[in-house]
Write a protein that holds these residues in place. Structure first.
Motif, mmCIF file in Angstrom:
data_model
loop_
_atom_site.group_PDB
_atom_site.id
_atom_site.type_symbol
_atom_site.label_atom_id
_atom_site.label_comp_id
_atom_site.label_asym_id
_atom_site.label_seq_id
_atom_site.Cartn_x
_atom_site.Cartn_y
_atom_site.Cartn_z
ATOM 1 N N THR A 57 0.834 -1.194 0.000
ATOM 2 C CA THR A 57 0.000 0.000 0.000
ATOM 3 C C THR A 57 0.875 1.252 0.000
ATOM 4 O O THR A 57 2.029 1.220 0.443
ATOM 5 N N LEU A 108 1.385 4.853 1.771
ATOM 6 C CA LEU A 108 1.008 5.352 3.093
ATOM 7 C C LEU A 108 1.860 6.560 3.469
ATOM 8 O O LEU A 108 2.850 6.889 2.815
ATOM 9 N N TRP A 117 -1.813 7.802 7.551
ATOM 10 C CA TRP A 117 -2.707 7.628 6.399
ATOM 11 C C TRP A 117 -2.228 6.428 5.608
ATOM 12 O O TRP A 117 -1.020 6.163 5.517
ATOM 13 N N ALA A 118 -3.164 5.682 5.025
ATOM 14 C CA ALA A 118 -2.818 4.567 4.150
ATOM 15 C C ALA A 118 -3.881 4.439 3.063
ATOM 16 O O ALA A 118 -5.076 4.633 3.324
ATOM 17 N N TYR A 150 -4.691 1.690 1.595
ATOM 18 C CA TYR A 150 -5.449 0.539 2.083
ATOM 19 C C TYR A 150 -5.148 0.404 3.573
ATOM 20 O O TYR A 150 -4.014 0.119 3.959
ATOM 21 N N ALA A 151 -6.135 0.637 4.399
ATOM 22 C CA ALA A 151 -5.894 0.733 5.840
ATOM 23 C C ALA A 151 -5.637 -0.610 6.503
ATOM 24 O O ALA A 151 -5.067 -0.661 7.592
ATOM 25 N N SER A 152 -6.076 -1.720 5.866
ATOM 26 C CA SER A 152 -5.935 -3.043 6.460
ATOM 27 C C SER A 152 -6.552 -3.026 7.860
ATOM 28 O O SER A 152 -7.621 -2.442 8.062
ATOM 29 N N SER A 172 -5.262 -1.432 10.441
ATOM 30 C CA SER A 172 -4.618 -0.358 11.191
ATOM 31 C C SER A 172 -5.644 0.586 11.794
ATOM 32 O O SER A 172 -6.781 0.684 11.336
ATOM 33 N N GLN A 173 -5.195 1.308 12.818
ATOM 34 C CA GLN A 173 -5.967 2.372 13.436
ATOM 35 C C GLN A 173 -5.257 3.700 13.160
ATOM 36 O O GLN A 173 -4.054 3.739 12.868
ATOM 37 N N LEU A 174 -5.992 4.801 13.263
ATOM 38 C CA LEU A 174 -5.386 6.102 13.065
ATOM 39 C C LEU A 174 -4.254 6.303 14.072
ATOM 40 O O LEU A 174 -4.438 6.135 15.268
ATOM 41 N N GLN A 178 -1.593 4.458 14.292
ATOM 42 C CA GLN A 178 -1.114 3.172 14.794
ATOM 43 C C GLN A 178 0.413 3.112 14.805
ATOM 44 O O GLN A 178 1.074 3.483 13.844
#
Length: 736
Positions: free
Chosen positions: A338, A340, A387-388, A390-392, A394-396, A398
């Motif tokens: 991704t 990010l 930011w990503a 594709y967040a998968s 993850s948390q903001l 992370q």
């Protein structure tokens, strides 16, 4: 006698607080003293290294190209990681990287009272060992009269400097308050290399007959667009075939290459709008100097440095696994990478205390100091995803890695000078230093960087001076310096490899000094100074730069079993009736690694060690460095100066290959200052600094790496830091 004069003579002076770490004519070492006035001549807002450019054996460079932002200084070929720097005796170097990042203290020069550069090992200092030099800064001056000052500078690349300084003078014979606020901004010579720097300085002091107590706090906050990647060699040469090699091997994308051709030597690798470094560093110091009778005084300090900040980066096509995230499945497609944006954080505290007991009897024959320090560093290193694409899972914000480093450093030393005969003095200095260093946790890429290291060093020093009369002196000294590897020497090696070894330096210095403030046969106010200093610095396990950098711009290093630096430093000054003066320095040196085995990389990026061992030149170590300043005063209050700087070839790695080197360069600067003294204020000063008058295109720093490329041949990739062509800074200073 006026009452305030009597008080001034009885009290302990601020110099007592820096005596323990300063060299003098009795310590048989090579050093240069610079006063507040010396620094003010060149202070137009550029970083402190640029104010030291005319001193012996110094080479300076700027990532952004114009001296504002990230800058570096080398002395005798040693970078700032080998230069011990203290402010009022308190260590400034980062305990882990050993670098003194002066970008965190913008406009520090405006608060400096005096500065001493010691070359070689020098005297025992607090903090890490000096492996090329030490910079000892003092801000402890007490100005007896109230004052208010401001300096404002504007120049090329939208460079601005604005500061205001004030002081109360001596209140009721006991109290002083001083302060400064500064702002420096610049777009930089390189594209997308802007800096936004802010700082303050505040000091409050109390002094009495035998006591001086002073609280000092100063801080800096910087936001700097990252320029530490430099520019690829084709940006300088315009060679399209060479540029294609960078493309074919994935060093540049097609879009990057198009920008290289468009932007040329001002090319910036980064295009993300917030590719910035953001850091704040707050310093707190409490100093005490206490007289203990006629011959003794005690100097002590407590200190705390609080640092925190991050650099933000856009990362393209990063593996989820490297961030501890799950792959993303959309329909029947598994996505493993991704784009990010991440932030790498530092959050640290550095605190401790220093102590020095000074013996200075009235006859001056024996002077001695017994001192030491205890310091502790506690720092967190961690990364966050903000930011990503594709967040998968993850948390903001992370965290994808975290490690904590703790370093405890304490030392004790004893130093004495003894005037054995009227013309003969001897000097002795011994230091014991102990370090414990631990790292626990993961680094970027989920690498385990657990480290356990402990060192104990014994560093003796000795010397002698012989007075020849009429301001002439011969001196000679021997000193041992030892220091531990830095953080990257552990963390940038393969997992589990903690083979980086401590370095040892045996430093021999000797020379001749002449200081004649007045020579009547040339005129009643003619002053002459001259020094010839020879040095031989023999290293064991010296950590030398390989020419490569890690992902945050730190030089990668390797132990060289045997190496040396030897040479001569010549410096002179002549001034005729204060109307015209010439100062000059010339360093000629050999800097060699013995039995060096070069390392390259094969098609699988595995290291290949050359079976041939040979003697080569140490990287970033020019054989010739010179600086010359011609200054005249054609009218009262008007001073005009020409400043010439010459640096010979520097190799980017230790292969002594001219295809991996920085070409020799020579620059000429012009400086003008005109001071007026109207009746309504103390002074109005107008200043102009024109850098690189001859408009030379040159580079002062770079890095290199080689491997078997797509062609099947060994390919070399050089990156450089171009310096600004002709540019100017104009200033207006007001003193009330």
């Amino acid at each position: 006698m006026p009452a305030d004069t009597a008080i001034a003579r009885r009290i302990v002076t601020p110099e007592a607080l820096v005596t323990a770490s300063r060299a003098n004519d009795r310590t048989a070492t090579a050093y240069t003293n610079l006063s507040k006035q010396d620094l003010a001549k060149r202070n137009f807002g550029q970083d402190l290294p640029y104010l030291l450019d005319q001193t012996p054996s110094v080479v300076v460079t700027s990532d952004a190209g114009a001296g504002v932002g990230y800058t570096d200084i080398r002395i005798r070929g040693t970078s700032n990681t080998g230069i011990n720097m203290t402010i009022n005796g308190v260590p400034l170097n980062d305990p882990e990287s050993r670098g003194a990042f002066l970008i965190n203290l913008p406009d520090l020069a405006s608060s400096i009272n005096s500065l001493q550069i010691q070359r070689g090992v020098g005297t025992s200092q607090n903090g890490g060992a000096a492996f090329g030099a030490s910079l000892n800064v003092s801000t402890l001056d007490n100005r007896r009269e109230a004052y208010a000052e401001t300096q404002n500078t504007y120049g090329s690349y939208q460079t601005w400097k604005n500061n205001v300084s004030f002081g109360t003078g001596l209140i009721n014979g006991h109290f002083t308050v001083d302060g400064r606020l500064s702002r420096i901004v610049s777009d930089g010579y390189m594209n997308r290399a802007a800096s936004d720097l802010k700082s303050y300085y505040f000091a409050a002091g109390y002094q009495a007959k035998n006591t001086l107590l002073k609280f000092i706090t100063f801080a800096g906050r910087e936001k700097t667009y990252q320029a530490w990647n430099g520019v690829p060699e084709p940006a300088l040469t315009g060679n399209r075939a060479q540029l294609q090699t960078y493309i074919d091997n994935g060093e540049l994308s097609e879009a990057d290459a198009a920008r290289v051709l468009q932007e040329g030597r001002r090319y910036s690798y980064y295009t993300y709008g917030n590719q910035t470094d953001n850091y704040q560093q707050n310093h707190y110091q409490l100093h005490l100097s206490q007289g203990l009778g006629q011959s003794w005084n005690l100097a002590a300090a407590l200190h705390l440095t609080r640092g925190f900040g991050y650099y933000e980066s856009y990362r393209a096509r990063r593996k989820f696994a490297d961030y501890g995230l799950n792959n993303v499945v959309i329909g029947g497609q598994t996505i493993t990478r991704t784009n990010l944006v991440d932030r790498k954080w530092l959050d640290n505290n550095f605190y401790g205390g220093t102590l020095a007991l000074n013996y200075q009897p009235a006859d001056g024959k024996l002077q001695a100091t017994l001192g030491g320090a205890w310091n502790r560093y506690d720092g967190d290193h961690y990364g966050e995803i903000i930011w990503a694409q594709y967040a998968s899972n993850s948390q903001l914000g992370q965290r994808y890695y975290f490690n904590n480093a703790v370093k405890t450093d304490y030392n004790a030393y004893a130093r004495a000078t003894w005037q054995v005969l009227d013309k003969l003095g001897i000097y002795g200095d011994v230091q014991v230093r102990h370090i414990n260093y631990t790292i626990d946790g993961l680094e970027a890429g989920r690498r385990d960087v657990t480290t356990r290291a402990s060192y104990t060093f014994f560093n003796p020093k000795a010397g002698a001076t012989l007075s020849l009369g009429q301001g002439q002196q011969l001196y000679g000294s021997f000193a041992v310096g030892q220091r531990e590897p830095v953080r990257s020497d552990f963390t940038d090696r393969p997992v589990g490899d903690q083979s980086a070894r401590a370095e040892r330096l045996e430093d021999f210095e000797g020379g001749y000094r002449l200081n004649r403030p007045e020579l009547t046969f040339l005129g009643p106010r003619t002053a002459v100074r001259f020094e010839a200093n020879g040095f031989y610095m023999s290293y064991r396990n010296q950590l030398v730069a390989t020419g490569q950098l890690n992902d945050v711009g730190t030089a990668l290093r390797t132990n060289a079993p045997r190496s040396y630096r030897r040479g001569v430093e010549l410096s002179g000054f002549v001034s005729a009736d204060d109307r015209i003066s010439l100062s000059t320095t010339l360093t000629l040196s050999q800097n060699r690694i013995l039995d060096y085995q070069n390392v390259t990389y094969d098609a699988n990026y595995a290291p290949v060690i050359d079976v041939r061992a040979r003697t080569t030149t140490i990287s970033y170590s020019p054989a010739v460095v010179s600086a010359h300043t011609l200054e005249g005063q054609p009218l009262k209050g008007l001073r005009v100066a020409l400043l010439l700087k010459t640096v010979s070839r520097q190799y980017l790695d230790n292969s002594q290959n001219e295809n991996r080197s920085i070409n020799p360069y020579q620059t000429l600067d012009f400086r003008l200052r005109y001071a007026l003294h109207p009746v309504f204020m103390k002074e109005i000063e107008l200043g102009l600094l024109v850098n690189n008058v001859l408009n030379r295109e040159y580079v002062a720093n770079g890095y290199t790496y080689s491997y078997v490329g797509a062609s099947g041949n060994q390919e070399t990739f050089n990156w450089f830091y171009p310096q600004a062509t002709r540019n100017y800074l104009a200033s207006v200073g007001l003193k009330f």
